[in-house]
Scaffold this active site. Sequence first.
Site, mmCIF file in Angstrom:
data_model
loop_
_atom_site.group_PDB
_atom_site.id
_atom_site.type_symbol
_atom_site.label_atom_id
_atom_site.label_comp_id
_atom_site.label_asym_id
_atom_site.label_seq_id
_atom_site.Cartn_x
_atom_site.Cartn_y
_atom_site.Cartn_z
ATOM 1 N N PRO A 114 0.847 -1.207 0.000
ATOM 2 C CA PRO A 114 0.000 0.000 0.000
ATOM 3 C C PRO A 114 0.883 1.258 0.000
ATOM 4 C CG PRO A 114 -0.557 -1.464 1.835
ATOM 5 C CD PRO A 114 0.696 -1.993 1.220
ATOM 6 N N GLU A 115 0.675 2.107 -0.987
ATOM 7 C CA GLU A 115 1.402 3.373 -1.065
ATOM 8 C C GLU A 115 0.470 4.492 -0.601
ATOM 9 O OE1 GLU A 115 4.461 3.801 -1.694
ATOM 10 O OE2 GLU A 115 5.121 1.911 -2.573
#
Length: 274
Positions: A2-3
């Site tokens: 997850p960015e």
Amino acid sequence: MPELPEVETTRQGIAPHIVGRKVKQLVVRNASLRWPIPSDLATQIEGQTLRSIDRRGKYLLLNFAHGTALWHLGMSGSLRVLQGSGVQEPPAIHDHVDVIFSGNVAVRFTDPRRFGALLWTREPIGKHQLINHLGPEPLTDAFDAAYLYARSRTRKTAIKTFIMDSKIVVGVGNIYANEALFAAGIRPGKAAASLTKARAELLVSEIKKVLQKAITQGGTTLRDFTGGDGKPGYFAQQLAVYGRGGKLCRVCAGQLTETRLGNRSTVYCRVCQS
Ligand SMILES: [Zn+2]
């Protein structure tokens, strides 16, 4: 992984369901995340109203009157909302935490690799050791060309490594660094100090664009955030260079070059980027 866009989309997805509600129960099935979940967290938040959810870098900040819970999704974590009878849904093996709220709503944390974190602090969040060294948020006015230009003056490090440094600016992950540098026409390996003012302007603008686009796309993809499939719903994006080493540049039709910088996969076009 997850960015920033996924974390922001998660924030926007869960907030309407739980902000303003009281925590009824914290269920911790496995406290061994990147750092152990504090044993007194239930005592701290049960019976308390969640006032708001902010984000700083990749940390979700759950604000209560007397403190803040910091939630990080790590390498593989995701949150989803359970509602009504769904709150009783039996947990799967990697469902480590439920926060059950008033009104029969819960947030369930799934994290197969357990690099995520759920921590608690009473101090002002800007002073917390995981937050206090972070650079500005990329989508705020604090991150502008003058700032990036000034910070880059003495830095011999590659510009790509430089913009991925969370002390300089948060949330520019590898995909977004590759894409923003391509869009700005800048070679990833150039020294940060060689950035001109005009190029700093362009780069800042492209970083904001690529992140904003991902957030907007994520918001569309995650319409079913409360869906029961447990999939985090990370979004496939139309990428110009990332993951396309050896393929043809979409602008000049030349072959894209793949290399490693700071041990991260780096793809660029030798014609379009200089
Ligand atoms: Zn090209």
